[in-house]
Design a protein around this motif. Sequence first.
Motif, PDB file in Angstrom:
ATOM      1  N   PHE A  68       0.596  -0.991   0.176  1.00 33.92           N
ATOM      2  CA  PHE A  68       0.151  -0.426   0.057  1.00 33.92           C
ATOM      3  C   PHE A  68       0.639   1.265  -0.100  1.00 33.92           C
ATOM      4  N   SER A  69       0.508   2.725  -0.719  1.00 27.85           N
ATOM      5  CA  SER A  69       0.558   3.698  -0.712  1.00 27.85           C
ATOM      6  C   SER A  69       0.546   4.458   0.887  1.00 27.85           C
ATOM      7  N   LEU A  70       1.208   5.595   1.569  1.00 31.00           N
ATOM      8  CA  LEU A  70       0.607   6.261   2.504  1.00 31.00           C
ATOM      9  C   LEU A  70      -0.556   6.500   2.329  1.00 31.00           C
ATOM     10  N   ARG A  71      -1.678   6.683   1.091  1.00 27.85           N
ATOM     11  CA  ARG A  71      -2.813   7.194   1.292  1.00 27.85           C
ATOM     12  C   ARG A  71      -3.724   6.059   1.579  1.00 27.85           C
ATOM     13  N   GLU A  72      -2.705   5.104   0.424  1.00 28.43           N
ATOM     14  CA  GLU A  72      -3.781   3.503   0.856  1.00 28.43           C
ATOM     15  C   GLU A  72      -3.777   2.912   2.664  1.00 28.43           C
ATOM     16  N   THR A  73      -2.677   3.043   3.024  1.00 27.25           N
ATOM     17  CA  THR A  73      -2.347   3.339   4.742  1.00 27.25           C
ATOM     18  C   THR A  73      -3.294   3.147   5.284  1.00 27.25           C
ATOM     19  N   GLU A  74      -4.210   4.381   5.638  1.00 27.86           N
ATOM     20  CA  GLU A  74      -4.418   5.535   5.659  1.00 27.86           C
ATOM     21  C   GLU A  74      -6.140   5.330   5.292  1.00 27.86           C
ATOM     22  N   GLU A  75      -6.248   4.763   4.127  1.00 21.32           N
ATOM     23  CA  GLU A  75      -7.510   4.360   3.755  1.00 21.32           C
ATOM     24  C   GLU A  75      -8.073   3.022   4.694  1.00 21.32           C
ATOM     25  N   TYR A  76      -7.402   1.787   4.721  1.00 21.07           N
ATOM     26  CA  TYR A  76      -7.021   1.103   5.295  1.00 21.07           C
ATOM     27  C   TYR A  76      -7.535   1.003   7.057  1.00 21.07           C
ATOM     28  N   LEU A  77      -6.442   1.813   7.398  1.00 26.14           N
ATOM     29  CA  LEU A  77      -6.877   2.434   8.972  1.00 26.14           C
ATOM     30  C   LEU A  77      -7.831   2.527   9.115  1.00 26.14           C
ATOM     31  N   ILE A  78      -8.558   3.995   8.160  1.00 22.28           N
ATOM     32  CA  ILE A  78      -9.691   4.874   8.258  1.00 22.28           C
ATOM     33  C   ILE A  78     -10.981   3.506   8.685  1.00 22.28           C
ATOM     34  N   ASN A  79     -10.748   3.016   7.955  1.00 20.54           N
ATOM     35  CA  ASN A  79     -11.834   1.440   7.520  1.00 20.54           C
ATOM     36  C   ASN A  79     -11.610   0.671   8.143  1.00 20.54           C
ATOM     37  N   LYS A  80     -10.998   0.786   9.516  1.00 15.00           N
ATOM     38  CA  LYS A  80     -10.260  -0.048  10.476  1.00 15.00           C
ATOM     39  C   LYS A  80     -10.736   0.494  12.127  1.00 15.00           C
ATOM     40  N   ASN A  81     -10.770   1.261  11.482  1.00 10.89           N
ATOM     41  CA  ASN A  81     -11.399   2.421  12.917  1.00 10.89           C
ATOM     42  C   ASN A  81     -10.823   2.977  13.557  1.00 10.89           C
ATOM     43  N   PHE A  82      -9.829   2.965  12.923  1.00 10.94           N
ATOM     44  CA  PHE A  82      -8.444   3.524  13.755  1.00 10.94           C
ATOM     45  C   PHE A  82      -8.777   5.142  13.663  1.00 10.94           C
TER      46      PHE A  82
END
Length: 480
Positions: A177-191
Amino acid sequence: MNKILIGRKEEYKRLDKCMRELTSQLVIVYGRRRVGKTFLINQYFNDTYAFKLTGAYNEPKEVQLEAFSEELYRRTGVKKEAPNNWRQAFRELREYIEGTSLSEKCVVFFDEMPWLDTHKSGFLKAFEFFWNDFGSARNNLVFIVCGSASSWLVDNIEHNKGGLFNRQSCKIFLSPFSLRETEEYLINKNFSWSRYDITELYMILGGIPYYLSLLDSSMSYSQNIDNLFFRKKSELWDEFDHLYNTLFKTSDNYIKIVSALSKKKEGCTRTELCAQTGLPANGNLTKILKNLIDSGFIRENLFFGNKKRETCYQLADYYTCFYFHFLKGKKRTDEHFWSNSIDLPSRRVWSGLTFEQVCKDHVAQIRKSLGISGVLSEISSWSTKGDEELGISGAQIDMLIDRRDRVITLCEMKFSVNDYIIDKDYHEKIRNKIEAFRRMTRTRKAIQVVFVTTYGVKENTYSSIVQGQVTLDGLFESTR
């Protein structure tokens, strides 16, 4: 098909295209271990395969063939003895496929295919014959091969000079993942972490989905790192040995290479690697370096304006870099080491060096922020030992963007908790870099100084030397 996965839109489009084709498809999916190859394929096809076989690590041919027989039994309901060899196994697979409907796509998935090709098993030759004699002519067949040992797939399937030469119809290299994709993943997991914390997390886990899946949203970023690395018997404490031993048969030599590279941020040439590791400069070393590049663990670093200079290799895997800085040879008694190490000089040095790596992995985002996405450019580094006669001091530039519009962008990359402050000494250092670069390379192109920082450069007497800026927000931008 299931909903689009985070960060895998292009891969879904490639698979969509394969499923629409009216001819047989041989699809290669490869990438670093833990990057989510199997997950991608399983999610896309929703486990609706005509046949699926997963190779078992370090198991003999007999065990692999038994697994093949069990899968065929599950699909057909007909119990048979396990085939004696792979030629027989692929004959049975052919008979099974011939019994399926031609009006529907027949999807066959061989996961961890490199592990099926055990010593003297005859697997590869049997697969070549199967594909050439039958698979390539079966117009509804979509055959997916996947594996973490990227070098095996590249050498034996993609660059096959025998029966599979030029046979693959689709190659998918799955990147972290890129930084943006990592952020999207974390947001999706309620971080709900700051981009600063996500960036530092990225410098440890490198956007690897499996590692991200181990995070606990009830903990802070620092608590998660303590939990994953420094707690007794934590999940990722011994990941290094498992990672390299399962990918490379002679892992000791591979580890020697990455260990040597971990000690030099600018990287090492082949000659330097031989001197540091004791490995001979032969074809085996060439293969080791190629395999590490194919698997995403190291990268080749270009030198500006010097085509004849020996290639420089740099460590590119974040987890490996973190391991050598904080885990290897350490007997931690503090299970909260990361939370308690914020002000340690070793951590500041590590974060500064690793942030440069993040920038190199997000050049597309940097170019977009600078408004030069459409300008053809080449990324490289440059250094000089200086010239006493000319009065030029030694200098090093870690990232240059050499642009077709006759501008060279010199990137200074700084990871800071606040706005970065350029003082008198650093201002003079930048001026000396520019002068050394201009005189030693004799370039006639315009030189632009750009700072890539967390929060930007603080305006003061010396900040006027900065002609462009990229902050974390820019690095988190989408390039699509």
